[in-house]
Write a protein that holds these residues in place. Structure first.
Motif, PDB file in Angstrom:
ATOM      1  N   ASP A   1       3.048  -4.855   6.950  1.00 37.16           N
ATOM      2  CA  ASP A   1       1.492  -4.421   6.868  1.00 37.16           C
ATOM      3  C   ASP A   1       1.618  -2.930   6.764  1.00 37.16           C
ATOM      4  O   ASP A   1       0.579  -2.275   5.879  1.00 37.16           O
ATOM      5  CB  ASP A   1       0.832  -4.720   8.236  1.00 37.16           C
ATOM      6  N   GLU A   2       2.376  -2.309   7.237  1.00 29.42           N
ATOM      7  CA  GLU A   2       2.444  -0.708   7.027  1.00 29.42           C
ATOM      8  C   GLU A   2       2.792  -0.338   5.607  1.00 29.42           C
ATOM      9  O   GLU A   2       2.210   0.616   5.342  1.00 29.42           O
ATOM     10  CB  GLU A   2       3.393   0.024   8.147  1.00 29.42           C
ATOM     11  N   LEU A   3       3.754  -0.875   5.142  1.00 28.53           N
ATOM     12  CA  LEU A   3       4.299  -0.737   3.760  1.00 28.53           C
ATOM     13  C   LEU A   3       2.951  -1.078   2.685  1.00 28.53           C
ATOM     14  O   LEU A   3       2.573  -0.381   1.873  1.00 28.53           O
ATOM     15  CB  LEU A   3       5.448  -1.695   3.547  1.00 28.53           C
ATOM     16  N   LEU A   4       2.369  -2.318   3.020  1.00 34.17           N
ATOM     17  CA  LEU A   4       1.099  -2.455   2.377  1.00 34.17           C
ATOM     18  C   LEU A   4       0.002  -1.251   2.486  1.00 34.17           C
ATOM     19  O   LEU A   4      -0.478  -0.863   1.269  1.00 34.17           O
ATOM     20  CB  LEU A   4       0.202  -3.631   2.571  1.00 34.17           C
ATOM     21  N   GLN A   5      -0.057  -0.790   3.434  1.00 37.08           N
ATOM     22  CA  GLN A   5      -1.082   0.208   3.816  1.00 37.08           C
ATOM     23  C   GLN A   5      -0.576   1.458   2.932  1.00 37.08           C
ATOM     24  O   GLN A   5      -1.440   2.005   2.410  1.00 37.08           O
ATOM     25  CB  GLN A   5      -1.143   0.324   4.963  1.00 37.08           C
ATOM     26  N   THR A   6       0.525   1.728   3.072  1.00 35.06           N
ATOM     27  CA  THR A   6       1.268   3.002   2.394  1.00 35.06           C
ATOM     28  C   THR A   6       0.840   2.848   0.820  1.00 35.06           C
ATOM     29  O   THR A   6       0.528   3.950   0.263  1.00 35.06           O
ATOM     30  CB  THR A   6       2.569   3.050   2.695  1.00 35.06           C
ATOM     31  N   VAL A   7       1.397   1.789   0.215  1.00 33.53           N
ATOM     32  CA  VAL A   7       1.306   1.638  -1.076  1.00 33.53           C
ATOM     33  C   VAL A   7      -0.178   1.468  -1.423  1.00 33.53           C
ATOM     34  O   VAL A   7      -0.694   2.016  -2.588  1.00 33.53           O
ATOM     35  CB  VAL A   7       1.968   0.319  -1.450  1.00 33.53           C
ATOM     36  N   ARG A   8      -1.193   0.906  -0.519  1.00 33.65           N
ATOM     37  CA  ARG A   8      -2.460   1.027  -1.192  1.00 33.65           C
ATOM     38  C   ARG A   8      -3.211   2.126  -1.184  1.00 33.65           C
ATOM     39  O   ARG A   8      -3.857   2.636  -2.144  1.00 33.65           O
ATOM     40  CB  ARG A   8      -3.379   0.082   0.030  1.00 33.65           C
ATOM     41  N   ALA A   9      -2.822   3.155  -0.120  1.00 32.11           N
ATOM     42  CA  ALA A   9      -3.183   4.333  -0.165  1.00 32.11           C
ATOM     43  C   ALA A   9      -2.611   5.333  -1.536  1.00 32.11           C
ATOM     44  O   ALA A   9      -3.547   6.014  -1.927  1.00 32.11           O
ATOM     45  CB  ALA A   9      -2.766   5.271   1.239  1.00 32.11           C
ATOM     46  N   GLY A  10      -1.457   5.272  -1.832  1.00 34.52           N
ATOM     47  CA  GLY A  10      -0.737   5.651  -2.876  1.00 34.52           C
ATOM     48  C   GLY A  10      -1.503   5.252  -4.183  1.00 34.52           C
ATOM     49  O   GLY A  10      -1.966   5.804  -4.920  1.00 34.52           O
ATOM     50  N   LEU A  11      -1.963   3.920  -4.284  1.00 35.67           N
ATOM     51  CA  LEU A  11      -2.652   3.184  -5.428  1.00 35.67           C
ATOM     52  C   LEU A  11      -3.873   4.094  -5.363  1.00 35.67           C
ATOM     53  O   LEU A  11      -4.516   4.357  -6.629  1.00 35.67           O
ATOM     54  CB  LEU A  11      -2.692   1.967  -5.293  1.00 35.67           C
ATOM     55  N   ASP A  12      -4.649   4.156  -4.509  1.00 33.82           N
ATOM     56  CA  ASP A  12      -6.006   4.816  -4.398  1.00 33.82           C
ATOM     57  C   ASP A  12      -5.825   6.196  -4.914  1.00 33.82           C
ATOM     58  O   ASP A  12      -6.985   6.639  -5.430  1.00 33.82           O
ATOM     59  CB  ASP A  12      -6.619   4.602  -3.042  1.00 33.82           C
ATOM     60  N   ALA A  13      -4.889   6.861  -4.228  1.00 32.34           N
ATOM     61  CA  ALA A  13      -4.872   8.416  -4.448  1.00 32.34           C
ATOM     62  C   ALA A  13      -4.659   8.687  -6.049  1.00 32.34           C
ATOM     63  O   ALA A  13      -4.688   9.772  -6.656  1.00 32.34           O
ATOM     64  CB  ALA A  13      -3.768   8.967  -3.882  1.00 32.34           C
ATOM     65  N   HIS A  14      -4.071   7.644  -6.549  1.00 33.29           N
ATOM     66  CA  HIS A  14      -3.564   7.791  -8.131  1.00 33.29           C
ATOM     67  C   HIS A  14      -4.489   6.974  -9.119  1.00 33.29           C
ATOM     68  O   HIS A  14      -4.201   7.226 -10.179  1.00 33.29           O
ATOM     69  CB  HIS A  14      -1.935   7.226  -8.418  1.00 33.29           C
ATOM     70  N   ALA A  15      -5.420   6.507  -8.516  1.00 31.90           N
ATOM     71  CA  ALA A  15      -6.389   5.606  -9.388  1.00 31.90           C
ATOM     72  C   ALA A  15      -7.103   6.585 -10.508  1.00 31.90           C
ATOM     73  O   ALA A  15      -7.349   7.590 -10.134  1.00 31.90           O
ATOM     74  CB  ALA A  15      -7.165   4.794  -8.646  1.00 31.90           C
ATOM     75  N   PRO A  16      -7.239   5.952 -11.751  1.00 28.35           N
ATOM     76  CA  PRO A  16      -8.232   6.622 -12.711  1.00 28.35           C
ATOM     77  C   PRO A  16      -9.481   6.999 -11.848  1.00 28.35           C
ATOM     78  O   PRO A  16     -10.057   6.212 -11.180  1.00 28.35           O
ATOM     79  CB  PRO A  16      -8.242   5.667 -13.806  1.00 28.35           C
ATOM     80  N   GLU A  17      -9.981   8.188 -12.395  1.00 26.18           N
ATOM     81  CA  GLU A  17     -11.387   8.432 -11.632  1.00 26.18           C
ATOM     82  C   GLU A  17     -12.195   7.397 -12.029  1.00 26.18           C
ATOM     83  O   GLU A  17     -12.646   6.936 -13.047  1.00 26.18           O
ATOM     84  CB  GLU A  17     -11.650   9.750 -12.409  1.00 26.18           C
ATOM     85  N   GLY A  18     -12.989   7.152 -11.090  1.00 24.32           N
ATOM     86  CA  GLY A  18     -14.151   6.198 -10.769  1.00 24.32           C
ATOM     87  C   GLY A  18     -13.688   4.670 -10.565  1.00 24.32           C
ATOM     88  O   GLY A  18     -14.515   4.079 -10.478  1.00 24.32           O
ATOM     89  N   THR A  19     -12.398   4.619 -10.319  1.00 17.76           N
ATOM     90  CA  THR A  19     -12.140   3.293 -10.031  1.00 17.76           C
ATOM     91  C   THR A  19     -11.457   2.865  -8.622  1.00 17.76           C
ATOM     92  O   THR A  19     -11.551   1.992  -8.397  1.00 17.76           O
ATOM     93  CB  THR A  19     -10.820   2.810 -11.105  1.00 17.76           C
TER      94      THR A  19
END
Length: 381
Positions: A362-380
């Motif tokens: 769960d911690e791994l999923l949360q870390t990767v989710r945060a990373g994806l959100d931080a690198h998501a294209p603007e507006g997505t």
């Protein structure tokens, strides 16, 4: 240290190898692989394998920026978090397999392997474990891969199914002798099915990860609560006794007619692997679960700190296991006479082990989710 000296493993490491113990590192990260540190540990510390688990991956993803570029690409592609974790972890394991490929070749496939764990949330789901194991095997696509499957009741048939498909398996989270006996049976069943299907048995490898220090952690707390001289007399002995009797069980199996038939067909014995060998109690020597578990044909998977301690001051002598069985039985009998049920301790440890790996996942999923959100294209995001 000179370059010439640095390329020679320290004496304790050499003695372990000569005594028949394979040293595997219980750690993996992209930085470890790409910096050349893993290759250095192979050359200088005698490392011939790597194990991973959700806790290790969660720690790797939470520090530094080694994964930022890939997270950016995955975010741009709109990949969900589960698929992102699958891609990131299999990429790391594939690269580590490539670093260890020469070891794999030079040892005839015995070592040079890397283990990756099935999603621990599937520990009670046989069919999903088998499906995921096959998907991991195909994704990494390296012969020196092991798929880690927990030795839960539901994991036992999965172990046989995956081995029967020709996939190498690292059975994890083994705490009790009774469960280890079931694992040994599941291993042989899988190989028998593989042979019936016409598969080449010599390419199907397996290790059985028997956990050590966690047993002392749980038992010692109960002994300390008793506070008696008898309790003190077996403090810090039960994990070793349990593991040593597991080795005795392994020896019995490889001497059996059933195993001899498999060996004649080309099967390779499943090696005991000592896991959880980092010492948690500062009152014990920091190399305790290495020095005292030396036996031919075993693996010891060590966290980095334990590996360095062994390299620096390990007291390694040949075979500290064979010949200890009577004393080991006596120590466990004393524990029972004190009212501590080792079987119940190991049941609790398995339950807690699965829960801890689920929490790390769960911690791994949360870390990767945060990373994806931080690198998501603007507006997505």
């Amino acid at each position: 240290m000179s370059e010439q000296q640095s390329s020679t493993p320290p004496a304790p490491v050499t003695r372990l190898r000569d005594a028949g113990v394979a040293i595997w590192l219980d750690d993996l990260s992209r930085e470890l692989v790409r910096s050349g540190e893993l290759a250095r540990l192979v050359a200088e510390r005698g490392v011939v394998g790597v194990t991973t688990n959700p806790t290790i991956f969660a720690a790797a993803l939470s520090r530094g920026d080694a994964y930022d570029e890939q997270l950016g690409r995955l975010a741009a592609a709109g990949v969900d978090v589960d698929e992102a974790v699958f891609t990131i972890t299999t990429d790391d394991v594939r690269e580590a397999c490539d670093v260890l490929a020469d070891v794999h070749r030079s040892t005839g496939g015995q070592d040079g392997c890397v283990s990756i764990e099935v999603d621990p949330r599937l520990a009670r789901d046989t069919a999903a474990t088998v499906e995921t194991a096959k998907r991991l095997w195909e994704a990494v696509d390296r012969p020196n891969l092991y798929i880690k499957i927990p030795a839960t009741v539901e994991g036992l048939p999965a172990i046989s199914d995956v081995l029967a498909a020709g996939i190498s398996v690292n059975v994890t989270l083994i705490f009790s002798l009774s469960r280890y006996a079931a694992v040994l049976d599941a291993h042989q069943t899988g190989l028998e099915r593989a042979a019936a299907a016409g598969l080449e048995l010599s390419t199907i490898r397996s290790v059985a990860s028997f956990f050590v220090s966690r047993v002392d952690g749980a038992v010692d707390a109960r002994l300390d609560a008793l506070g008696s001289p008898d309790a003190e007399s077996v403090r810090g002995t039960i994990a070793l006794a349990n593991a040593r009797l597991a080795y005795a069980l392994h020896q019995q199996v490889v001497s059996s007619d059933r195993w001899r038939a498999l060996a004649r067909a080309g099967a390779i014995a499943q090696r005991p692997l000592w896991a959880s060998t980092g010492v948690k109690d500062p009152r014990y020597p920091d190399t305790l679960y290495v020095d005292q578990l030396v036996a031919p044909g075993v693996v010891n998977t060590m966290p980095g700190a334990t590996l360095e301690a062994v390299a620096d001051h390990g007291h390694v002598v040949p075979d500290t296991v064979t010949g200890t069985y009577t004393r080991s039985h006596e120590q466990i009998e004393t524990l029972g006479n004190l009212g501590i049920d080792l079987d119940q301790v190991t049941v609790d440890l398995e339950r807690d082990g699965v829960a801890k790996f689920e929490a790390s996942w769960d911690e791994l999923l949360q870390t990767v989710r945060a990373g994806l959100d931080a690198h998501a294209p603007e507006g997505t995001s």
